[in-house]
Design an enzyme around this catalytic site. Structure first.
Site, short mmCIF file in Angstrom:
data_model
loop_
_atom_site.label_atom_id
_atom_site.label_comp_id
_atom_site.label_asym_id
_atom_site.label_seq_id
_atom_site.Cartn_x
_atom_site.Cartn_y
_atom_site.Cartn_z
N CYS A 33 0.83 -1.21 0.00
CA CYS A 33 0.00 0.00 0.00
C CYS A 33 0.87 1.26 0.00
CB CYS A 33 -0.92 0.02 1.22
SG CYS A 33 -2.06 -1.38 1.26
N ARG B 247 -7.81 -4.58 -3.18
CA ARG B 247 -7.39 -3.40 -3.97
C ARG B 247 -8.39 -3.21 -5.11
NH1 ARG B 247 -2.41 -2.61 -1.72
NH2 ARG B 247 -1.56 -4.54 -0.88
#
Ligand code: BEZ
Length: 239
Positions: free
Chosen positions: A55, A138
């Site tokens: 991330c 995601r």
């Protein structure tokens, strides 16, 4: 009944749907989505958790490309199932401490939504229990200036996204809309575009006879030139 009014119902918008509406607290103040983004393209994306390596690499990359997205009238909005203070602390750490692939002092200026209740993540199908029931996957939603979902992509927790591809997608959608064309595999601005299929036998014959300014691989598969400058001018034009 209002779409997705029930907070605990897990749903998933589809391409062509109106983006589910919500109000949220973010690192840039409260937002009213998608109403306040009307007139702009928006990429709404989720990530699994703050203070995690994939991330972090994604946020640094996306934040470094924010201006490139702004040039094609596209805003970015992130989300994870973390609280506001975690978001703030993580973004400060990224700016103050992380140097990665030549990126440093990266300031994330786009809003990052806090969604500890998972209400928004559930509305957008960002929780996929086979992957994790406590972290969003995601997910990427590309939403057009009228608030319609145009592209949906999901990646698992372990795989970072390709942000050049997201940029290509925004340009491609705008090109398809502006010029009423479709885009072939791996299309990039400057490549030939696909014209709508012939709607009559006469048009099909004319195309195959070379009467139109197109290259036809068969009557149903014709392309034409669309130069890069024309594409980029249409995408970067002041709206
Ligand atoms: C990461 O961003 O590094 C990550 C987050 C959740 C699970 C696996 C990896």
């Amino acid at each position: 009944m209002e779409q997705n009014a029930e907070p605990n119902v897990v749903s998933m918008p589809r391409i062509g749907d109106k983006a589910p509406a919500f109000k949220a607290v973010t690192t840039q103040g409260e937002i009213d989505f998608p109403a306040q983004f009307a007139g702009s393209w928006v990429i709404l994306f989720s990530h699994p958790a703050d203070f995690t390596p994939v991330c972090t690499s994604e946020f640094m990359t996306f934040a470094s490309m924010e201006q490139k997205f702004a040039e094609v009238n596209c805003k970015l909005v992130g989300l994870s199932i973390d609280g506001l203070y975690s978001h703030i602390a993580w973004l400060r750490t990224i700016k103050d401490k992380i140097e990665y692939k030549g990126m440093k002092n990266v300031e994330v200026k786009f809003p990052l939504i806090e969604d500890i209740t998972m209400e928004i993540a559930k509305k957008y199908g960002m929780i996929q229990p086979g992957e994790s029931s406590t972290k969003a996957v995601r997910a990427v939603f590309v939403i057009d200036p009228k608030g319609i979902v145009r592209v949906i992509i999901y990646y698992p927790l372990s795989l970072g996204r390709n942000f050049d591809e997201l940029h290509r997608i925004v340009i491609a959608l705008q090109t398809a809309d502006a010029f009423s064309v479709a885009l072939p595999a791996d299309w990039r601005p400057g490549d030939d575009v696909i014209v709508p299929p012939a709607g009559s036998c006469g048009v099909a014959k004319d195309r195959m006879d070379g009467k139109e300014d197109m290259k036809c691989y068969d009557w149903f598969f014709c392309t034409k030139k669309l130069d890069k400058d024309t594409v980029l001018k249409a995408c970067t034009k002041k709206k």
